[in-house]
Design an enzyme around this catalytic site. Sequence first.
Site, short mmCIF file in Angstrom:
data_model
loop_
_atom_site.label_atom_id
_atom_site.label_comp_id
_atom_site.label_asym_id
_atom_site.label_seq_id
_atom_site.Cartn_x
_atom_site.Cartn_y
_atom_site.Cartn_z
N TYR A 134 0.81 -1.22 0.00
CA TYR A 134 0.00 0.00 0.00
C TYR A 134 0.84 1.26 0.00
O TYR A 134 0.30 2.35 -0.14
CB TYR A 134 -0.92 0.00 1.22
CG TYR A 134 -0.16 -0.15 2.51
CD1 TYR A 134 -0.01 -1.39 3.10
CD2 TYR A 134 0.42 0.96 3.15
CE1 TYR A 134 0.68 -1.53 4.28
CE2 TYR A 134 1.12 0.80 4.32
CZ TYR A 134 1.24 -0.44 4.88
OH TYR A 134 1.93 -0.57 6.04
N LYS A 135 2.13 1.16 0.20
CA LYS A 135 2.93 2.39 0.30
C LYS A 135 2.93 3.11 -1.04
O LYS A 135 3.03 2.51 -2.10
CB LYS A 135 4.36 2.07 0.73
CG LYS A 135 5.11 1.10 -0.17
CD LYS A 135 6.51 0.87 0.35
CE LYS A 135 7.30 -0.04 -0.56
NZ LYS A 135 6.76 -1.37 -0.63
#
Length: 610
Positions: free
Chosen positions: A27-28
């Site tokens: 998700y970064k």
Amino acid sequence: MAEWNAYYQNDDEEVEQEGEEQSGGDYKSTGRDSLVFLVDASKEMFIKGEDEEPSNFDMTMQVVRSVYSSKIISSHRDLMALVFYGTEQSKNPRNSFKHVYVYHDLDEPGAKRVQDVDSLRGGKGAQLAAETMGSGETSLGDALWCCANLYSDVKLRLSHKRLMIFTCRDEPHGGDSTKDRQARTKAGDLKETGVVIDLLHLMKPGGFDVSLFFRDIVSPPEDESELGLQLEPCVKLEDLQKRVCAKDQKKRAMARLNLCLGEGINIAVGLYATAVSARKPAPIRLYRETNEPVRSKTRTFHTQTGSLLLPSEIKKAQVYGKRQIVMEQDEVDSIKKFEDPGLSLIGFKPIEKLKLHHHIRPAVFLYPEEDEVKGSACLFSALLKKCSEKNVFALCRCISRRNYPPRFVALLPQKEQVDEGKVQITPPGFNAISLPYADDMRTLDPPQCPSASQMQVDKMKEIVSKLRFKYRSDAFENPVIQQHYRNLEALALDMTAPEDIEDLIMPKVDQIDNRLGLLIQDFKDLVYPAGYNPESKPAAKRKTADTGGGAEKKPKVELTEDELRAHVQNGTLAKLTVPVLKEACKQFGVRTTGTKKQELIDALIARLAS
């Protein structure tokens, strides 16, 4: 060869890789943030308010200038653009669109751009805008198309794309259905490409009706708290600045975890930092001849031979029970790992059981992530509501990131609060407070002091009641950081002197004296003995004749070889001071390349073992 290349990487790259490992998951976000200001340049925007209040155009330019200045300091790599629509003149890439004036392309903010925006403020700024751009027909569809081209011309990877529309006209096309349809179509195309469109609508006579046109243009709110914010127009400059700051502020999760409420019941939540200590930016090291940034590299050498060491030649050790325990890197990694990141519910406790001294580190904020697990928001809201009604907190076991140790956290419920303008003050969610272990608790032995009399206590209560005031942390700015930013701004914008700042944390002595009156003197008479002056300096100590006024020099401590061997055998070399170890190395002719205590101890052990 690959091992050497991996070893001699830049320190900056190592830090980035460590950060990525700790964040964990896919998700970064990578890339840069971008922001486009799309400003209405119609004649209605230049009409001043009552009592010579600034016009909507002037308020907008002040906000744009404020965002430019803050981005230069806080996020200088973000991309920003300023576009005017409804102008008489046209200026855009390839001049494909009429009545659209691209004042600034999508690029990093700089001092020159701040000066350009400054020139558009005030009465002279309005005159310059009329001469440069003028006011003409309006086609919001062409303006949105031009903004789409600005995004497509950028070759960099963009992680977040936002477009803010500033206008005081709720029907920009005057009821032209064809232009309305074109604008809605182009807005839909932009939103499909990931552009978030926000409306910062300003006050107009008769009120601003969002439902006439702009309801189909703007993006849906990111959370339910913003529904009311999109309906009320901005009246004052402070309101506009607050809304722009709330829209532009990054809402990135520190981590995204699963909150396990039981077997097979998981909620996806994000961890957010609501308060982070603001620090001055670190200085960038430059090469003195070219002013180019320099990057540091680290190499490890053998202390005795001076040869370079490969990562495979380095191990880690700890001393336990006078024995050195040596471990490989994979063994160290396996010791650190407990479980996969996540939150596990243990139970519930009354909120009064949570004490102030249990707070050992800054709390983080929990909010549901509906995109990760469907239904998380509904179940999270139900849990929050019941915890608030029953006045309890949830006790959980938390592993926030990979290779992080587990810790107990208390999930303290927090209700939503909004101000008079329906702007959210505090969001709904849980504050995750880290709880201490038994090893973290310390037993204090406070010194014995004389206790105050009841008369002294009553007098101090009067003083405390007189000095009460409403404290809000967001009302006080750090004077050191503000002065630092003012100096940077003055240098970047070629100002003659930086702007003066007000130190808001300085005590207001005059107001305190007026409130207290004679209470201070009464308290002094009760506490201090007669004739005592707390502000007087203590008497200077008399110098002795033997030392001649100077500090007494400690004699050198020399150890025999038998004493050193006894220390080595008993494992007590670490109790000796560094000067004593250095003197022992000189005494026995031990050569060492380092000056740290552990390096001196290793050199002496190697010398005495041979």
